[in-house]
Design an enzyme around this catalytic site. Structure first.
Site, mmCIF file in Angstrom:
data_model
loop_
_atom_site.group_PDB
_atom_site.id
_atom_site.type_symbol
_atom_site.label_atom_id
_atom_site.label_comp_id
_atom_site.label_asym_id
_atom_site.label_seq_id
_atom_site.Cartn_x
_atom_site.Cartn_y
_atom_site.Cartn_z
ATOM 1 N N ILE A 16 0.735 -1.309 -0.365
ATOM 2 C CA ILE A 16 0.020 0.233 0.108
ATOM 3 C C ILE A 16 0.549 1.537 -0.015
ATOM 4 C CG2 ILE A 16 -1.553 1.396 1.350
ATOM 5 C CD1 ILE A 16 -2.608 -1.375 2.304
ATOM 6 N N ASP A 63 14.725 0.475 11.205
ATOM 7 C CA ASP A 63 13.347 -0.432 11.320
ATOM 8 C C ASP A 63 13.062 0.887 12.412
ATOM 9 O OD1 ASP A 63 12.761 -3.486 11.997
ATOM 10 O OD2 ASP A 63 12.089 -2.239 13.878
ATOM 11 N N SER A 89 2.203 -7.329 8.033
ATOM 12 C CA SER A 89 0.766 -7.720 7.506
ATOM 13 C C SER A 89 0.221 -8.945 6.664
ATOM 14 C CB SER A 89 0.690 -6.230 6.121
ATOM 15 O OG SER A 89 1.627 -7.245 5.151
ATOM 16 N N THR A 136 -6.309 -1.976 10.010
ATOM 17 C CA THR A 136 -7.417 -2.840 9.666
ATOM 18 C C THR A 136 -8.771 -2.464 10.059
ATOM 19 O OG1 THR A 136 -7.864 -5.449 8.376
ATOM 20 C CG2 THR A 136 -5.788 -4.058 10.660
ATOM 21 N N ASP A 137 -9.587 -3.858 8.779
ATOM 22 C CA ASP A 137 -10.880 -4.011 9.560
ATOM 23 C C ASP A 137 -10.841 -5.308 10.675
ATOM 24 O OD1 ASP A 137 -10.798 -5.823 7.590
ATOM 25 O OD2 ASP A 137 -12.264 -5.361 6.342
ATOM 26 N N GLU A 138 -9.877 -6.018 10.600
ATOM 27 C CA GLU A 138 -9.657 -6.843 11.229
ATOM 28 C C GLU A 138 -9.322 -7.139 12.737
ATOM 29 O OE1 GLU A 138 -6.763 -10.234 9.842
ATOM 30 O OE2 GLU A 138 -6.731 -9.040 7.636
ATOM 31 N N TYR A 162 -1.909 -11.479 14.271
ATOM 32 C CA TYR A 162 -2.356 -9.579 13.357
ATOM 33 C C TYR A 162 -3.014 -8.708 14.261
ATOM 34 C CZ TYR A 162 -3.017 -6.516 9.732
ATOM 35 O OH TYR A 162 -3.225 -5.747 8.570
ATOM 36 N N LYS A 166 -2.278 -5.462 16.204
ATOM 37 C CA LYS A 166 -2.887 -4.206 14.854
ATOM 38 C C LYS A 166 -4.188 -3.420 16.033
ATOM 39 C CE LYS A 166 -2.113 -2.113 11.533
ATOM 40 N NZ LYS A 166 -1.164 -1.344 11.090
ATOM 41 N N LEU A 202 -3.873 -13.618 -0.583
ATOM 42 C CA LEU A 202 -5.059 -13.959 -1.938
ATOM 43 C C LEU A 202 -4.731 -14.303 -3.311
ATOM 44 C CD1 LEU A 202 -6.817 -16.343 -1.937
ATOM 45 C CD2 LEU A 202 -8.542 -15.059 -1.860
ATOM 46 N N ARG A 294 -6.911 -22.491 8.094
ATOM 47 C CA ARG A 294 -5.593 -21.327 8.672
ATOM 48 C C ARG A 294 -6.960 -21.487 10.513
ATOM 49 N NH1 ARG A 294 -6.144 -15.146 7.223
ATOM 50 N NH2 ARG A 294 -4.486 -15.816 6.042
ATOM 51 N N PRO A 295 -6.028 -21.712 11.133
ATOM 52 C CA PRO A 295 -6.424 -21.262 13.058
ATOM 53 C C PRO A 295 -6.928 -20.074 13.040
ATOM 54 C CG PRO A 295 -3.925 -22.087 12.635
ATOM 55 C CD PRO A 295 -4.418 -21.611 11.253
#
Ligand code: NAD
Ligand code: TYD
Length: 358
Positions: A16, A63, A89, A136-138, A162, A166, A202, A294-295
């Site tokens: 991004i 970093d 990410s 993120t929406d996650e 992840y 976030k 994906l 995926r777990p």
């Protein structure tokens, strides 16, 4: 040249970030762009090298763990605005190596906030300064099929390492506004796709595997849902929010485009089959292989962007079919890009044990 603002873009050599830099430069602003990146496996200096060489942007290789250096960069360039994208990410990597996510996403964000705060507190001319945290929406967890899409007030319920890192960084950024009055903005965006995305995610993974005639691993039953947004539309939202967002608030950014994973893969396969008459794997959909899930795999993400649309006038421009066609065109005409990043150190390219690229 006199610059209006000195904008630090962290993570600018990633997916991004790279798109954002090109977007901002094309929008003809009079801002100085300073790009900071650690160049992890996901950061590729080649993406922006021509811009560095021509002096259109400045680049700092560091970093986020190095707080003293961060302070000196922010002071020396007199950074007035931060667009913070640097992060680990990839959800699958967070399952196998969560410590990298704690360090970069939580501690890294804290260090950057503190370094920016020091400069902000020193200046008398800081009224319009901003710290935009890209999230993120996650962080909101997973929806079932009948729940309404996430909005700005949705409760936090991160499920993956992840998402948890976030979420932590979102809370820290928000707290720096409440406690120190730092002028922050937070965005929570749905899944992005488009040029320069590392082929462990994906959509680029599917395109790449079709070109290579390799299996397309589909986790679980393939019915998980994501809300896809073309990356350029995310960039336009970020620019708008940086310029006009209300300090201390949050904006949800989404594609209004929910698709099951199987559906999106099918669409990519159709585009690839139409584009390449000579693909020996046709029909490409036959490459799909259902693999172990995926777990903790979140079932559904969806975002309601009405606040951004109604309050700031955001208009996303690219629908999913156009976006996928543009993305397929970019990857197939920039095949060297994938070859280069996947051949430098193959072990870095392997993302996970649950299907991924293996
Ligand atoms: P990416 O993995 O492609 O790029 C991340 C960049 O950050 C890389 O260039 C990497 O080198 C750099 N980086 C990582 N750790 C660092 C550290 N400790 N110090 C300095 N640089 C470091 O990620 P992306 O997909 O471009 O995502 C950018 C941001 O947007 C992330 O914060 C992510 O959480 C958020 N986001 C991504 C999506 C998406 O679908 N990709 C959706 C919503 C939000
Ligand atoms: P991904 O691109 O990793 O994004 P995120 O996990 O942040 O949503 O994955 C998108 C969806 O695709 C997610 O439901 C997991 C699934 N997926 C697969 O089925 N196979 C794969 O090889 C990958 C990488 C993801």
């Amino acid at each position: 040249m006199t610059f209006n603002r000195n904008i630090l873009i962290t993570g600018g050599a990633g997916f991004i970030g790279t798109n954002l830099i090109f977007y901002l430069l094309n929008s003809c602003s009079r801002d100085r762009l300073v790009v900071l990146d650690a160049l992890t496996y996901a950061g590729n200096l080649e993406n922006i090298k021509s811009l560095i060489d021509s002096g259109r942007i400045s680049f700092v290789h560091t970093d986020l763990s190095d707080i003293k250096y961060l302070e000196s960069i922010i002071r020396d360039y007199n950074i007035t605005h931060v667009m913070h994208l640097a992060a680990e990410s990839h959800v699958d990597r967070s399952v196998t190596s969560p410590i990298d996510f704690i360090n970069s996403n939580i501690t890294g964000t804290f260090n950057l906030l503190e370094a920016f705060r020091a400069n902000w507190e020193r200046s008398d001319l800081n009224t319009n300064w901003r710290f935009l945290h890209v999230s993120t929406d996650e962080v909101f967890g997973s929806l079932n099929s009948s729940e309404s899409p996430f909005i700005e007030t949705s409760p936090y319920q991160p499920n993956s390492p992840y998402a948890a890192t976030k979420a932590s960084s979102d809370h820290i950024v928000r707290a720096w506004h409440e406690t120190y009055n730092l002028p922050v903005l937070i965005t929570n965006c749905s899944n992005n796709y488009g040029p320069f995305q590392f082929p462990e995610k994906l959509i680029p993974l599917t395109i790449n595997n079709i070109l290579l005639g390799k299996v397309i691993p589909l986790y679980g039953n393939g019915k998980n849902i994501r809300d896809w947004l073309y990356v350029e539309d995310h960039c336009s939202a970020l620019e708008l929010i940086l310029n006009s967002g209300v300090v201390g608030s949050r904006y949800c950014i989404g594609g209004n485009n929910e698709m099951q994973n199987y559906q999106i893969i099918k669409e990519i396969c159709e585009i690839m089959d139409d584009k390449f008459e000579t693909l020996h794997t046709k029909p490409s959909i036959n490459l799909v292989k259902f693999v172990k899930d995926r777990p903790g795999h979140d079932f559904r993400y969806a975002i309601n962007s009405e606040k951004l649309i109604n309050e700031l006038g955001w208009i996303p421009k690219v629908n999913i079919r156009q976006g996928l066609e543009k993305t397929v065109s970019w990857y197939t005409s920039n095949y060297d890009w994938i070859n280069n990043i996947t051949s430098i150190d193959f072990t870095k390219y392997i993302s996970n044990q649950y299907g991924g690229i293996l």
